[in-house]
Design an enzyme around this catalytic site. Structure first.
Site, short mmCIF file in Angstrom:
data_model
loop_
_atom_site.label_atom_id
_atom_site.label_comp_id
_atom_site.label_asym_id
_atom_site.label_seq_id
_atom_site.Cartn_x
_atom_site.Cartn_y
_atom_site.Cartn_z
N HIS A 9 -41.93 -7.25 9.17
CA HIS A 9 -41.70 -6.91 10.59
C HIS A 9 -41.84 -8.11 11.51
O HIS A 9 -42.94 -8.63 11.73
CB HIS A 9 -42.70 -5.82 11.01
CG HIS A 9 -42.44 -5.25 12.37
ND1 HIS A 9 -42.21 -3.92 12.61
CD2 HIS A 9 -42.35 -5.84 13.59
CE1 HIS A 9 -42.02 -3.71 13.90
NE2 HIS A 9 -42.09 -4.87 14.53
N HIS A 11 -39.18 -10.04 14.90
CA HIS A 11 -37.91 -10.01 15.65
C HIS A 11 -37.43 -11.44 15.68
O HIS A 11 -38.10 -12.30 16.28
CB HIS A 11 -38.14 -9.46 17.06
CG HIS A 11 -38.71 -8.07 17.01
ND1 HIS A 11 -37.93 -6.95 17.14
CD2 HIS A 11 -39.96 -7.62 16.79
CE1 HIS A 11 -38.69 -5.87 17.01
NE2 HIS A 11 -39.93 -6.26 16.81
N HIS A 189 -39.48 1.51 15.08
CA HIS A 189 -40.71 1.32 15.85
C HIS A 189 -41.20 2.68 16.34
O HIS A 189 -40.44 3.40 17.01
CB HIS A 189 -40.48 0.44 17.08
CG HIS A 189 -40.40 -1.03 16.82
ND1 HIS A 189 -39.40 -1.61 16.11
CD2 HIS A 189 -41.23 -2.04 17.20
CE1 HIS A 189 -39.59 -2.93 16.07
NE2 HIS A 189 -40.70 -3.22 16.72
N GLU A 192 -46.52 2.76 18.62
CA GLU A 192 -46.96 1.49 19.22
C GLU A 192 -47.19 1.75 20.72
O GLU A 192 -48.32 1.81 21.18
CB GLU A 192 -45.90 0.39 19.02
CG GLU A 192 -46.27 -0.94 19.66
CD GLU A 192 -45.08 -1.91 19.80
OE1 GLU A 192 -43.92 -1.47 19.87
OE2 GLU A 192 -45.35 -3.13 19.88
N ASP A 269 -44.74 -9.79 14.13
CA ASP A 269 -43.93 -9.19 15.21
C ASP A 269 -43.15 -10.25 16.01
O ASP A 269 -41.97 -10.46 15.72
CB ASP A 269 -44.84 -8.34 16.12
CG ASP A 269 -44.11 -7.18 16.77
OD1 ASP A 269 -42.95 -6.95 16.46
OD2 ASP A 269 -44.74 -6.48 17.60
N ASP A 270 -43.77 -10.85 17.00
CA ASP A 270 -43.10 -11.89 17.82
C ASP A 270 -44.09 -13.06 17.94
O ASP A 270 -44.73 -13.22 19.00
CB ASP A 270 -42.76 -11.32 19.20
CG ASP A 270 -41.84 -10.11 19.10
OD1 ASP A 270 -40.62 -10.29 18.95
OD2 ASP A 270 -42.37 -8.98 19.13
N1 ADE Z 1 -38.78 -5.97 20.64
C1 ADE Z 1 -39.39 -7.11 20.28
N2 ADE Z 1 -40.68 -6.89 19.95
C2 ADE Z 1 -40.89 -5.56 20.12
C3 ADE Z 1 -42.02 -4.70 19.94
N3 ADE Z 1 -43.21 -5.16 19.51
N4 ADE Z 1 -41.88 -3.40 20.22
C4 ADE Z 1 -40.70 -2.91 20.65
N5 ADE Z 1 -39.63 -3.67 20.81
C5 ADE Z 1 -39.71 -4.98 20.55
ZN ZN Z 2 -41.64 -5.16 16.55
#
Ligand code: ADE
Ligand code: ZN
Length: 327
Positions: A9, A11, A189, A192, A269-270
């Protein structure tokens, strides 16, 4: 830490660090908004602010070679952290907004995967991710793009965006196209930015994994359904604290999910937005919750078992992970 790692996971647009975004913006003659880059970090506040910063930074990624460079940079960093396998979620909507079509985006990422694999031995696949707040029709169109342009490295479909306001089940048509016509694995997703009801809603879709899913802990019946189905959670601990899902890691339910018997994986994640990396997530899991190497190795094995790959690749990856009896 020598434990082999795997990430399901992230992006892809959100893996590019500020310095790379600045380089690509300069190369493409794009001006980034003031305040987006603050030193070696991205500036943002709150979940909506994070999504906005992510969209703004993504405007620097405009050509196939940009996608290639972002992919190589990320996969090489993951390999340096000890990752053997990474799934990269790429957003055709972000590419299209920047003038790049779906085949161009996929070709750039595929080139990056081949280069990183040759340099480090890391294996990777591409997930096509749609953005729920772009609407049902657009989400279905993204799934149709994946079905119309099959590619051997594109193996999964996912859904990101504004979970708090848009239930995933509204996108049933897109998931039908992605898993049926396109033959892709699916994840979404949920749990969260919204609670256990959102996880229950997501489980009406043909998914084998849930992005985050951690707020399933709020409802025993939903937790039981995850366990019964063997649904794998793509858990992103640092992300959850950074976006305010939990005030600190001490409040994070990962140890309770593990204890309950839910299949969990660790993910970044990011990473530059949350000042983390896949290696850091494993290190934190050891230092915060005392997870032993054998538990972390089992988490990597769970990730590979849930990976959207052909069985031959899965067997090759599993052979790179020590068995519980090894050593
Ligand atoms: N787009 C990028 N990161 C995200 C996240 N953690 N939750 C939802 N959309 C996203
Ligand atoms: Zn995500």
């Amino acid at each position: 830490m020598t434990v082999p790692k795997a990430e399901l996971h992230n992006h892809l647009e959100g893996t590019a660090p500020p310095a790379l975004i600045a380089t690509l913006a300069a190369r493409n003659g794009i001006a980034l908004p003031t305040g987006l880059i603050q030193g070696d970090a991205f500036g943002w506040t709150g979940f909506a602010g994070f999504l906005q910063a992510y969209d703004q930074a993504s405007t620097a990624i405009r050509r196939a070679e940009d996608y290639r460079d972002v992919t190589v940079a990320y996969l090489e960093a993951c390999a340096a952290d000890g990752a053997i396998y990474v799934e990269l979620a790429a957003s055709p909507d972000h590419a299209a907004a920047n003038g790049l079509d779906y085949p161009g985006m996929v070709a750039g990422i595929a080139e990056g995967i081949a280069a990183a694999r040759a340099a480090t031995g890391i294996e990777a696949r591409i997930l096509i991710t749609a953005v729920r707040h772009h609407g049902e029709e657009r989400v279905a169109t993204v799934a149709r793009l994946a079905a119309a342009h099959p590619h051997p490295l594109v193996t999964g479909f996912g859904l990101a965006g504004d979970e708090a306001h848009i239930p995933a089940s509204r996108m049933a048509k897109a998931f039908q196209i992605a898993t049926g016509d396109a033959g892709l694995g699916a994840t979404v997703h949920a749990g969260e930015a919204a609670g256990a009801d959102s996880v229950a809603d997501a489980l009406t879709l043909p998914v084998t994994r849930i992005g985050h899913g951690v707020r399933a802990i709020e409802n025993d019946a939903v937790l039981a359904r995850l366990i019964e189905r063997g649904t794998v959670l793509e858990v992103c601990p640092t992300s959850n604290v950074a976006t305010g899902v939990y005030p600190t890691l001490d409040h994070h339910p990962l140890p309770r999910l593990l204890e309950a018997g839910v299949r969990v994986t660790l993910n970044s994640d990011d990473p530059p937005y949350f000042r983390t990396s896949i290696g850091h997530e494993y290190t934190l899991a050891a230092s915060t919750w005392g997870l032993a190497d054998k538990t972390l190795t089992a988490i990597t094995r769970a990730a590979v078992e849930a990976a959207f790959v052909d069985e031959e690749t899965r067997a090759q990856l599993l052979a790179r992970i020590p068995q519980p009896t090894d050593g």
